[in-house]
Design a protein around this motif. Structure first.
Motif, PDB file in Angstrom:
ATOM      1  N   GLY A  46       0.835  -1.193   0.000  1.00 57.08           N
ATOM      2  CA  GLY A  46       0.000   0.000   0.000  1.00 57.08           C
ATOM      3  C   GLY A  46       0.876   1.250   0.000  1.00 57.08           C
ATOM      4  N   THR A  47       0.236   2.401   0.031  1.00 57.41           N
ATOM      5  CA  THR A  47       0.943   3.678   0.031  1.00 57.41           C
ATOM      6  C   THR A  47       0.590   4.435   1.308  1.00 57.41           C
ATOM      7  OG1 THR A  47       0.777   3.765  -2.375  1.00 57.41           O
ATOM      8  CG2 THR A  47       1.282   5.830  -1.252  1.00 57.41           C
ATOM      9  N   VAL A  48       1.596   4.916   1.991  1.00 62.92           N
ATOM     10  CA  VAL A  48       1.389   5.756   3.168  1.00 62.92           C
ATOM     11  C   VAL A  48       1.376   7.203   2.698  1.00 62.92           C
ATOM     12  CG1 VAL A  48       2.345   6.526   5.369  1.00 62.92           C
ATOM     13  CG2 VAL A  48       2.456   4.106   4.751  1.00 62.92           C
ATOM     14  N   LEU A  49       0.245   7.867   2.900  1.00 65.90           N
ATOM     15  CA  LEU A  49       0.114   9.263   2.503  1.00 65.90           C
ATOM     16  C   LEU A  49       0.567  10.204   3.613  1.00 65.90           C
ATOM     17  CD1 LEU A  49      -3.376   8.952   0.793  1.00 65.90           C
ATOM     18  CD2 LEU A  49      -1.114   8.895  -0.297  1.00 65.90           C
ATOM     19  N   ALA A  50       0.309   9.823   4.876  1.00 62.53           N
ATOM     20  CA  ALA A  50       0.691  10.664   6.004  1.00 62.53           C
ATOM     21  C   ALA A  50       0.733   9.832   7.274  1.00 62.53           C
ATOM     22  CB  ALA A  50      -0.287  11.821   6.176  1.00 62.53           C
ATOM     23  N   ILE A  51       1.649  10.210   8.168  1.00 64.55           N
ATOM     24  CA  ILE A  51       1.742   9.636   9.506  1.00 64.55           C
ATOM     25  C   ILE A  51       1.610  10.800  10.470  1.00 64.55           C
ATOM     26  CG2 ILE A  51       3.186   8.394  11.152  1.00 64.55           C
ATOM     27  CD1 ILE A  51       4.720   7.255   8.692  1.00 64.55           C
ATOM     28  N   SER A  52       0.636  10.740  11.372  1.00 63.07           N
ATOM     29  CA  SER A  52       0.388  11.843  12.290  1.00 63.07           C
ATOM     30  C   SER A  52       0.445  11.360  13.732  1.00 63.07           C
ATOM     31  CB  SER A  52      -0.980  12.473  12.013  1.00 63.07           C
ATOM     32  OG  SER A  52      -1.174  13.597  12.843  1.00 63.07           O
ATOM     33  N   VAL A  53       1.174  12.101  14.560  1.00 64.04           N
ATOM     34  CA  VAL A  53       1.284  11.809  15.984  1.00 64.04           C
ATOM     35  C   VAL A  53       1.004  13.108  16.738  1.00 64.04           C
ATOM     36  CG1 VAL A  53       2.807  11.045  17.835  1.00 64.04           C
ATOM     37  CG2 VAL A  53       2.989   9.999  15.573  1.00 64.04           C
ATOM     38  N   PHE A  54      -0.090  13.137  17.485  1.00 60.34           N
ATOM     39  CA  PHE A  54      -0.509  14.324  18.230  1.00 60.34           C
ATOM     40  C   PHE A  54      -0.517  15.576  17.351  1.00 60.34           C
ATOM     41  CE2 PHE A  54       0.996  11.586  21.748  1.00 60.34           C
ATOM     42  CZ  PHE A  54      -0.184  11.536  22.470  1.00 60.34           C
ATOM     43  N   GLY A  55      -0.929  15.413  16.089  1.00 60.87           N
ATOM     44  CA  GLY A  55      -1.052  16.534  15.172  1.00 60.87           C
ATOM     45  C   GLY A  55       0.193  16.829  14.351  1.00 60.87           C
ATOM     46  N   THR A  57       2.404  15.954  11.626  1.00 67.06           N
ATOM     47  CA  THR A  57       2.125  15.076  10.494  1.00 67.06           C
ATOM     48  C   THR A  57       3.264  15.086   9.492  1.00 67.06           C
ATOM     49  OG1 THR A  57      -0.218  15.536  10.773  1.00 67.06           O
ATOM     50  CG2 THR A  57       0.440  14.578   8.677  1.00 67.06           C
ATOM     51  N   TYR A  58       3.681  13.898   9.098  1.00 67.77           N
ATOM     52  CA  TYR A  58       4.731  13.750   8.088  1.00 67.77           C
ATOM     53  C   TYR A  58       4.138  13.075   6.860  1.00 67.77           C
ATOM     54  CZ  TYR A  58       8.996  12.311   5.727  1.00 67.77           C
ATOM     55  OH  TYR A  58       9.980  12.135   4.794  1.00 67.77           O
ATOM     56  N   ALA A  59       4.339  13.684   5.701  1.00 66.66           N
ATOM     57  CA  ALA A  59       3.896  13.120   4.421  1.00 66.66           C
ATOM     58  C   ALA A  59       5.136  12.563   3.722  1.00 66.66           C
ATOM     59  CB  ALA A  59       3.221  14.184   3.575  1.00 66.66           C
ATOM     60  N   PRO A  60       5.316  11.242   3.705  1.00 70.39           N
ATOM     61  CA  PRO A  60       6.541  10.654   3.157  1.00 70.39           C
ATOM     62  C   PRO A  60       6.787  10.951   1.680  1.00 70.39           C
ATOM     63  CG  PRO A  60       5.239   8.972   4.289  1.00 70.39           C
ATOM     64  CD  PRO A  60       4.434  10.223   4.258  1.00 70.39           C
ATOM     65  N   ARG A  61       5.741  10.975   0.884  1.00 66.92           N
ATOM     66  CA  ARG A  61       5.934  11.202  -0.558  1.00 66.92           C
ATOM     67  C   ARG A  61       6.421  12.618  -0.846  1.00 66.92           C
ATOM     68  NH1 ARG A  61       1.592   8.631  -4.270  1.00 66.92           N
ATOM     69  NH2 ARG A  61       3.294   7.421  -5.119  1.00 66.92           N
ATOM     70  N   GLN A  62       5.927  13.596  -0.087  1.00 70.24           N
ATOM     71  CA  GLN A  62       6.356  14.984  -0.280  1.00 70.24           C
ATOM     72  C   GLN A  62       7.538  15.341   0.614  1.00 70.24           C
ATOM     73  OE1 GLN A  62       3.055  14.315   0.529  1.00 70.24           O
ATOM     74  NE2 GLN A  62       2.228  14.453  -1.538  1.00 70.24           N
ATOM     75  N   ARG A  63       7.850  14.456   1.548  1.00 73.83           N
ATOM     76  CA  ARG A  63       8.887  14.713   2.562  1.00 73.83           C
ATOM     77  C   ARG A  63       8.637  16.052   3.243  1.00 73.83           C
ATOM     78  NH1 ARG A  63      14.143  12.348  -0.565  1.00 73.83           N
ATOM     79  NH2 ARG A  63      13.418  10.209  -0.503  1.00 73.83           N
ATOM     80  N   LEU A  65       6.796  18.001   6.657  1.00 76.56           N
ATOM     81  CA  LEU A  65       6.316  17.952   8.034  1.00 76.56           C
ATOM     82  C   LEU A  65       5.380  19.131   8.252  1.00 76.56           C
ATOM     83  CD1 LEU A  65       6.829  16.249  10.604  1.00 76.56           C
ATOM     84  CD2 LEU A  65       8.552  17.914  11.235  1.00 76.56           C
ATOM     85  N   SER A  66       4.213  18.878   8.826  1.00 80.63           N
ATOM     86  CA  SER A  66       3.245  19.950   9.060  1.00 80.63           C
ATOM     87  C   SER A  66       2.446  19.626  10.316  1.00 80.63           C
ATOM     88  CB  SER A  66       2.305  20.086   7.856  1.00 80.63           C
ATOM     89  OG  SER A  66       1.560  18.901   7.680  1.00 80.63           O
ATOM     90  N   PHE A  67       1.571  20.540  10.680  1.00 78.66           N
ATOM     91  CA  PHE A  67       0.667  20.296  11.798  1.00 78.66           C
ATOM     92  C   PHE A  67      -0.724  20.109  11.231  1.00 78.66           C
ATOM     93  CE2 PHE A  67      -2.322  21.442  15.109  1.00 78.66           C
ATOM     94  CZ  PHE A  67      -1.884  20.613  16.130  1.00 78.66           C
ATOM     95  N   GLU A  68      -1.372  19.019  11.633  1.00 74.69           N
ATOM     96  CA  GLU A  68      -2.717  18.710  11.165  1.00 74.69           C
ATOM     97  C   GLU A  68      -3.522  18.214  12.359  1.00 74.69           C
ATOM     98  OE1 GLU A  68      -4.584  15.296   8.277  1.00 74.69           O
ATOM     99  OE2 GLU A  68      -2.687  16.217   7.690  1.00 74.69           O
ATOM    100  N   PRO A  69      -4.618  18.866  12.690  1.00 72.13           N
ATOM    101  CA  PRO A  69      -5.403  18.403  13.842  1.00 72.13           C
ATOM    102  C   PRO A  69      -5.920  16.978  13.625  1.00 72.13           C
ATOM    103  CG  PRO A  69      -6.563  20.146  12.652  1.00 72.13           C
ATOM    104  CD  PRO A  69      -5.230  20.002  12.016  1.00 72.13           C
ATOM    105  N   LEU A  70      -6.072  16.260  14.728  1.00 76.20           N
ATOM    106  CA  LEU A  70      -6.595  14.903  14.646  1.00 76.20           C
ATOM    107  C   LEU A  70      -8.055  14.946  14.221  1.00 76.20           C
ATOM    108  CD1 LEU A  70      -5.020  13.465  17.900  1.00 76.20           C
ATOM    109  CD2 LEU A  70      -4.342  12.965  15.561  1.00 76.20           C
ATOM    110  N   PRO A  71      -8.499  13.963  13.433  1.00 76.81           N
ATOM    111  CA  PRO A  71      -9.901  13.958  13.006  1.00 76.81           C
ATOM    112  C   PRO A  71     -10.845  13.776  14.191  1.00 76.81           C
ATOM    113  CG  PRO A  71      -8.714  12.035  12.150  1.00 76.81           C
ATOM    114  CD  PRO A  71      -7.744  12.848  12.921  1.00 76.81           C
TER     115      PRO A  71
END
Length: 175
Positions: A46-55, A57-63, A65-71
């Motif tokens: 599969g493809t990992v689009l983003a990994i988020s920990v406490f907001g 967020t790392y997007a591996p394909r774009q390399r 790092l950003s902040f994204e609130p948890l859903p």
């Protein structure tokens, strides 16, 4: 969780220091939990689009790092946004992805327990305010509770997704 962790904290620590340790260890355990899901996604093609920990967020394909609130409505500490392989997931593949996070937590808990037991020194012969055995014991508590807690079927948990998969074969987007 805090009460269990506080029991293993050095006696010289205040409640605030134990709370800070809880937050730091929770971040560490959640990171490896989500990394477990991500590794399983990659292993299942599969493809990992983003990994988020406490907001955070790392997007591996774009390399990037950003902040994204948890859903809302689940995902208490982190998530992995993924895309299944082109042919889709089999039930088994999706179950592997779901179980990989709690298994990563259990592995950390087991490693921390082993480390704590190996480093345990009688209190009278150890002068420092914190020793590695204290840290390993606190890590064990956080990782063990995270592992079991993620398998409980509450909204947004790995356990709820596993239960849905077992009941009717539905797969979700996030892990």
């Amino acid at each position: 969780l805090f009460a269990g962790l506080y029991e293993y904290a050095p006696a010289s620590w205040s409640g605030l220091e134990a709370l800070f340790a809880l937050m730091a260890l929770s971040f560490f355990v959640t990171f490896f939990h989500e990394l477990g899901h991500a590794l399983a996604v990659w292993r299942q093609r599969g493809t990992v689009l983003a990994i988020s920990v406490f907001g955070l967020t790392y997007a591996p394909r774009q390399r990037r790092l950003s902040f994204e609130p948890l859903p809302r409505g689940g995902d208490l500490a982190g998530f992995v946004r993924l895309r299944p392989p082109e042919r889709g997931w089999t039930r088994r593949q999706y179950a592997v992805v779901l179980v990989a996070g709690p298994l990563a937590d259990a592995a950390i808990a087991l490693l921390a327990l082993t480390t704590s037991a190996a480093l345990a020194v009688p209190a009278s012969s150890f002068e420092r305010s914190i020793d590695p055995a204290h840290f390993a014991s606190m890590l064990m508590v956080v990782a063990f509770i995270s592992s079991l807690g993620n398998l409980l079927p509450y909204r947004g948990s790995d356990g709820a997704r596993l239960l849905a998969l077992w009941r009717n074969g539905r797969a979700g987007k996030n892990s």
